[in-house]
Design an enzyme around this catalytic site. Structure first.
Site, mmCIF file in Angstrom:
data_model
loop_
_atom_site.group_PDB
_atom_site.id
_atom_site.type_symbol
_atom_site.label_atom_id
_atom_site.label_comp_id
_atom_site.label_asym_id
_atom_site.label_seq_id
_atom_site.Cartn_x
_atom_site.Cartn_y
_atom_site.Cartn_z
ATOM 1 N N SER A 1 -26.937 -56.409 19.231
ATOM 2 C CA SER A 1 -26.405 -55.261 18.500
ATOM 3 C C SER A 1 -24.988 -55.463 17.960
ATOM 4 O O SER A 1 -24.508 -54.653 17.167
ATOM 5 C CB SER A 1 -26.419 -54.014 19.397
ATOM 6 O OG SER A 1 -27.740 -53.576 19.604
ATOM 7 N N LYS B 1 -24.764 -55.238 14.224
ATOM 8 C CA LYS B 1 -24.942 -53.997 13.462
ATOM 9 C C LYS B 1 -23.792 -53.662 12.519
ATOM 10 O O LYS B 1 -24.032 -53.327 11.357
ATOM 11 C CB LYS B 1 -25.203 -52.838 14.434
ATOM 12 C CG LYS B 1 -26.536 -52.938 15.149
ATOM 13 C CD LYS B 1 -26.666 -51.866 16.233
ATOM 14 C CE LYS B 1 -27.990 -51.956 16.959
ATOM 15 N NZ LYS B 1 -28.085 -50.993 18.081
ATOM 16 N N TYR C 1 -34.841 -57.000 11.311
ATOM 17 C CA TYR C 1 -33.903 -56.550 12.349
ATOM 18 C C TYR C 1 -33.991 -57.431 13.593
ATOM 19 O O TYR C 1 -32.959 -57.812 14.162
ATOM 20 C CB TYR C 1 -34.203 -55.094 12.694
ATOM 21 C CG TYR C 1 -33.405 -54.559 13.853
ATOM 22 C CD1 TYR C 1 -32.026 -54.372 13.758
ATOM 23 C CD2 TYR C 1 -34.023 -54.252 15.073
ATOM 24 C CE1 TYR C 1 -31.287 -53.881 14.832
ATOM 25 C CE2 TYR C 1 -33.297 -53.759 16.145
ATOM 26 C CZ TYR C 1 -31.926 -53.577 16.016
ATOM 27 O OH TYR C 1 -31.205 -53.111 17.076
ATOM 28 N N TYR D 1 -21.760 -46.815 21.729
ATOM 29 C CA TYR D 1 -22.838 -45.893 22.067
ATOM 30 C C TYR D 1 -22.322 -44.614 22.715
ATOM 31 O O TYR D 1 -21.338 -44.032 22.259
ATOM 32 C CB TYR D 1 -23.876 -46.587 22.963
ATOM 33 C CG TYR D 1 -24.447 -47.835 22.355
ATOM 34 C CD1 TYR D 1 -24.983 -47.820 21.062
ATOM 35 C CD2 TYR D 1 -24.455 -49.037 23.041
ATOM 36 C CE1 TYR D 1 -25.520 -48.963 20.494
ATOM 37 C CE2 TYR D 1 -24.993 -50.190 22.478
ATOM 38 C CZ TYR D 1 -25.527 -50.144 21.210
ATOM 39 O OH TYR D 1 -26.035 -51.265 20.652
ATOM 40 N N VAL E 1 -26.547 -56.324 23.879
ATOM 41 C CA VAL E 1 -27.170 -56.599 25.174
ATOM 42 C C VAL E 1 -27.275 -58.089 25.457
ATOM 43 O O VAL E 1 -27.699 -58.484 26.540
ATOM 44 C CB VAL E 1 -28.561 -55.928 25.280
ATOM 45 C CG1 VAL E 1 -28.429 -54.416 25.202
ATOM 46 C CG2 VAL E 1 -29.515 -56.466 24.227
#
Length: 407
Positions: free
Chosen positions: A68, A71, A193, A245, A263
């Site tokens: 992530s 992103k 993705y 997050y 992660v």
């Protein structure tokens, strides 16, 4: 023999890692089988300045998958190519306050709430140029490589592992497709993705990628403009509010750096106008953030005053230094120049005007100039006028073209 400053930075990084090593807790991301097989004790950090200097310690050159942390950079590529308004038709900018894999769709529009959660990131990947998953993924991998200043590749084993355990992400994509937010088929968007998340990087890479954002979209190692200054600013803003997050608010208070976790164990952090940080440690807390990576960045921020909202006036000054070259005075400027910075320049540099020499404004360290300010600076030599001997009283040195009206 390295410079004394290099030795000092190295000592700081080594000390920070030594203090982070005993930090316990956390688990590997075992819901992706390949990630469950990594060495949980790996620990590395890298810092890259906007001048192109890179300092590393520990396992900074150990490869892991970006996950992530990709992103914000893919969001940056999308808004740079399509414009912010076009991207916002499909994904929002508001913090979700929920876990990274939550079903977070705006009730009124059906858009995912932001591009840092999985639903929003899948939509963002679907916006990248290319009619097939392979074309989109190739464009993404190339873009991530331009951020990192080297060619990057997909870890095919991790990609297969992710694609084989993707039920929830597929469900999120179907929901986004049903609301009209997803611009491609579910298969195309999710495949692109998953390949994006499976790109192999190091903490060194992440620091350079972050430094590219810190430098207003220009890679400090290659000198290439990867994205526009606006895209870099928008991306850094979203990282500030949404990057960690459902811990983003706490992160902003305790660390105060625009950041993004993954992660795979990586965290990337940006100090705008100054440097980027990349950390790697695989064990994760309940929110999916690296346990020791969080500890490292909390310690760095507290010990060295890195919080973006607590910079003292001397750190915010647009004047990095003033030097002399014969009769000429050279003001070395840095960071972003807007009205407040120009007002400070007018006040602090006024005493340097006059005499037989010229005052040179060196813009090499400037990352961005506001539109109206750009016009004023370009006209400044004619506004000030010549010296009594006919030479220029003030001159501009702009090697990177930050005053170019097209930037």
């Amino acid at each position: 023999m390295p410079l004394d400053l290099d030795i000092a930075v190295q000592a700081i990084l080594d000390r920070v890692l030594d203090r982070a090593r005993p930090v316990g807790g956390g688990e590997l991301a075992d819901y992706i089988p390949e990630l469950a097989a990594v060495d949980p004790d790996r620990l590395g950090i890298a810092i890259a300045s906007v001048r192109g200097d890179v300092h590393v310690a520990g396992d900074a050159d150990t490869a892991f998958t970006i996950q992530s942390v990709s992103k914000p950079f893919v969001f940056a590529l999308a808004v740079d190519a399509l414009g912010l308004e076009a991207v916002l038709e499909h994904v929002g900018l508001e913090p979700s306050g929920e876990p990274f894999n939550a079903i977070s769709l705006d009730e009124a529009t059906g858009r995912p709430l932001n591009p840092m959660i999985n639903a929003g990131a899948i939509v963002t990947s679907s916006l990248i140029l290319g009619g097939t998953a392979e074309a989109k993924a190739a464009h993404i991998v190339d873009g991530l490589g331009r951020f990192a200043a080297r060619d990057l590749v997909v870890d095919e084993e991790v990609f297969s592992s992710e694609a084989g355990t993707a039920d929830r992400n597929l469900a999120l994509a179907h929901l986004a497709r049903a609301t009209g937010a997803l611009t491609s088929s579910v298969e195309v968007a999710t495949t692109a993705y998953f390949r994006q998340c499976s790109v192999a990087v190091t903490a060194r890479d992440l620091s350079i990628m972050a430094a590219t954002l810190a430098a207003g979209g220009v890679n400090p190692l290659t000198g290439d403009r990867v994205i526009s200054a606006d895209a870099a600013r928008w991306t850094t803003s979203v990282m500030t509010s949404c990057g960690m997050y459902d811990e983003s608010g706490t992160w902003l208070v305790r660390v105060g750096l625009p950041s993004k976790s993954g992660v795979g164990g990586g965290i990337v952090a940006v100090q705008p106008g100054q440097f980027g940080i990349g950390t790697f440690s695989p064990r994760l807390d309940a929110r999916g953030n690296s346990v020791r990576g969080v500890a490292i960045l909390e310690a760095l921020s507290a010990r060295f005053g890195l919080h973006v909202l607590s910079q003292g006036p001397e750190m915010r000054s647009p004047i990095a230094a003033v030097s002399e070259d014969g009769d000429h005075r050279i003001a070395h400027l840095r960071g972003e120049l807007h009205f407040a910075q120009v007002e400070e320049l007018a006040t602090r540099l006024r005493p340097l005007l006059g005499g037989d020499g010229c005052l040179v404004l060196d813009l090499e360290g400037v990352t961005r100039v506001g539109g109206a300010v750009r016009e004023v600076l370009r006209e400044l030599p004619s506004i000030v006028g010549p010296r009594p001997d006919g030479g220029p009283a003030i001159a501009l040195r702009d090697p990177d073209g930050v005053l170019d009206p097209e930037r």
